[in-house]
Write an enzyme that holds these catalytic residues in place. Structure first.
Site, PDB file in Angstrom:
ATOM      1  N   ALA A 186       0.856  -1.199   0.000  1.00 35.69           N
ATOM      2  CA  ALA A 186       0.000   0.000   0.000  1.00 35.69           C
ATOM      3  C   ALA A 186       0.882   1.234   0.000  1.00 35.69           C
ATOM      4  O   ALA A 186       1.983   1.216   0.531  1.00 35.69           O
ATOM      5  CB  ALA A 186      -0.895   0.002   1.223  1.00 35.69           C
TER       6      ALA A 186
ATOM      7  N   LYS B 281      10.211 -13.078   7.316  1.00 30.93           N
ATOM      8  CA  LYS B 281       9.967 -11.794   6.623  1.00 30.93           C
ATOM      9  C   LYS B 281      11.208 -10.903   6.732  1.00 30.93           C
ATOM     10  O   LYS B 281      11.593 -10.234   5.779  1.00 30.93           O
ATOM     11  CB  LYS B 281       8.727 -11.125   7.241  1.00 30.93           C
ATOM     12  CG  LYS B 281       8.414  -9.743   6.694  1.00 30.93           C
ATOM     13  CD  LYS B 281       7.190  -9.760   5.821  1.00 30.93           C
ATOM     14  CE  LYS B 281       6.925  -8.532   4.986  1.00 30.93           C
ATOM     15  NZ  LYS B 281       7.065  -7.242   5.595  1.00 30.93           N
TER      16      LYS B 281
ATOM     17  N   ASN C 123      13.220  -9.387   3.640  1.00 31.77           N
ATOM     18  CA  ASN C 123      13.455  -7.943   3.511  1.00 31.77           C
ATOM     19  C   ASN C 123      14.946  -7.616   3.457  1.00 31.77           C
ATOM     20  O   ASN C 123      15.352  -6.705   2.731  1.00 31.77           O
ATOM     21  CB  ASN C 123      12.787  -7.169   4.665  1.00 31.77           C
ATOM     22  CG  ASN C 123      11.288  -7.068   4.510  1.00 31.77           C
ATOM     23  OD1 ASN C 123      10.540  -7.170   5.472  1.00 31.77           O
ATOM     24  ND2 ASN C 123      10.821  -6.893   3.290  1.00 31.77           N
TER      25      ASN C 123
ATOM     26  N   SER D 277       9.859  -0.798   0.444  1.00 35.03           N
ATOM     27  CA  SER D 277       9.620   0.280   1.416  1.00 35.03           C
ATOM     28  C   SER D 277      10.908   1.068   1.655  1.00 35.03           C
ATOM     29  O   SER D 277      10.880   2.289   1.810  1.00 35.03           O
ATOM     30  CB  SER D 277       9.089  -0.303   2.728  1.00 35.03           C
ATOM     31  OG  SER D 277       9.914  -1.354   3.166  1.00 35.03           O
TER      32      SER D 277
HETATM   33  O1  KPL Z   1       8.077  -6.097   2.328  1.00 37.49           O
HETATM   34  C1  KPL Z   1       8.598  -5.588   1.376  1.00 37.49           C
HETATM   35  C2  KPL Z   1       9.033  -4.183   1.526  1.00 37.49           C
HETATM   36  O2  KPL Z   1       9.084  -3.458   0.560  1.00 37.49           O
HETATM   37  O3  KPL Z   1       9.320  -3.786   2.667  1.00 37.49           O
HETATM   38  C3  KPL Z   1       8.837  -6.392   0.142  1.00 37.49           C
HETATM   39  C4  KPL Z   1       8.532  -7.822   0.421  1.00 37.49           C
HETATM   40  C5  KPL Z   1      10.253  -6.260  -0.326  1.00 37.49           C
HETATM   41  C6  KPL Z   1       7.883  -5.978  -0.970  1.00 37.49           C
HETATM   42  O4  KPL Z   1       8.172  -4.762  -1.548  1.00 37.49           O
END
Ligand code: KPL
Length: 305
Positions: free
Chosen positions: A130, A183, A187, A252
């Site tokens: 988002a 995660k 990342n 992000s």
């Molecule tokens: O979680 C993400 C982020 O941008 O922090 C990913 C998995 C890399 C998706 O853009």
């Protein structure tokens, strides 16, 4: 059943809009009276855009220092703001208030538990994509899954089942820490390269070259040393899947760097490097990536933590 959402970034507005859309009472908590007055001036509403179109929801807001009790708090700030945000509303919590943390990375969750040891604090891993088109319009670019668990091993709270019944894609995880570690590893493997090479997620394998497999190998060592051999084994596949699924996305971290905003580096690479050190592991590729990213942040005049 009332929810309070603290954090008016993309994830906070997404949650506030989805809670309201699901017919659940929801109020935004804003920093101060000035922010609340601005919210009112802008119509006290959130526009949610997705592939189906745009919907506008009226969502009341109140300043953090108000006195009303908070029963269920959805904390959607950046990882580095968690403890300040919790301090700002601590006077409104009661013994059975629940707190749901939606932060990226690791480190902020433990800080929250240390700050409020008597409170029930749930951890979540969110895969929705988002972004904000403006301060009150959120674009829900990628519909994901929210995996929620209690680090103390307590059972699922009733309200989470209500969220699911209202159409939220929420999954209860009896063991949430490996989910957050997975995660974090994903990342660490994607976000720093996107920031360093200023590229979309899909270009990471090409731009990172042999650094990516070397880094994955070290992240696997880190996961194994922390008791997660299964997560470690599937990491290369998981990272590949996320890269393919989010190929066009800007991570992000890349978005933060481009906007001149503080990044969550300390909750991603910083946490990973500290954990490696605590486990007695030498992970030179991870350390080098961290150092490169710190140089980039210094060059851009952005904080190193
Ligand atoms: O979680 C993400 C982020 O941008 O922090 C990913 C998995 C890399 C998706 O853009």
């Amino acid at each position: 059943m009332m929810f309070h959402v603290l954090g008016a970034g993309s994830l906070g507005l997404l949650w506030a809009a989805r809670l309201t859309a699901a017919g659940l009472a929801c109020r935004m908590i804003l920093r101060d009276g000035e922010a609340s007055a601005k919210w009112q001036r802008l119509g006290a509403s959130v526009s949610l855009r997705d592939s189906a179109g745009e919907q506008v929801f009226t969502i009341p807001a109140e300043p953090a220092m108000s006195s009303g009790p908070i029963d269920r708090l959805v904390l959607a700030t950046k990882a580095y703001s968690v403890t300040d945000a919790l301090r700002s509303i601590a006077h409104r919590l009661h013994p059975s208030s629940d707190i749901l943390l939606l932060q990226n990375g690791l480190g902020s969750q433990q800080a929250a538990c240390d700050l409020l040891p008597a409170q029930r604090i749930l951890f979540a891993s969110v895969t929705d994509g988002a972004w904000l088109a403006d301060s009150q319009t959120v674009i829900w670019a990628g519909k994901g899954l929210t995996r929620v668990g209690d680090p103390r091993g307590l059972p699922e709270p009733d309200w989470l089942a209500s969220l699911r019944a209202s159409g939220f894609t929420c999954q209860w995880e009896p063991d949430i820490l490996p989910v957050l570690w997975e995660k974090l590893a994903v990342n660490c493997a994607i976000n720093p390269f996107t920031a360093l090479h200023d590229c979309a997620n899909g270009l990471v394998p090409a731009r990172a070259g042999p650094r990516l497999p070397s880094l994955l190998d070290e992240l696997q060592q880190l996961l194994t040393a922390n008791g997660m051999p299964d997560v470690a084994r599937r990491l290369p596949r998981t990272v590949q899947d996320v890269i393919e699924r989010t190929a066009a996305n800007s991570s992000s971290m890349r978005q933060d760097v481009a906007a001149g905003r503080r990044t969550e580096i300390d909750y991603l690479l910083g946490f990973a490097c500290r954990s490696a050190c605590e486990a007695g592991l030498s992970l030179p590729h991870l350390e080098a990536l961290y150092a490169d990213l710190l140089s980039l942040l210094a060059f851009r005049g952005l904080p190193s933590r």
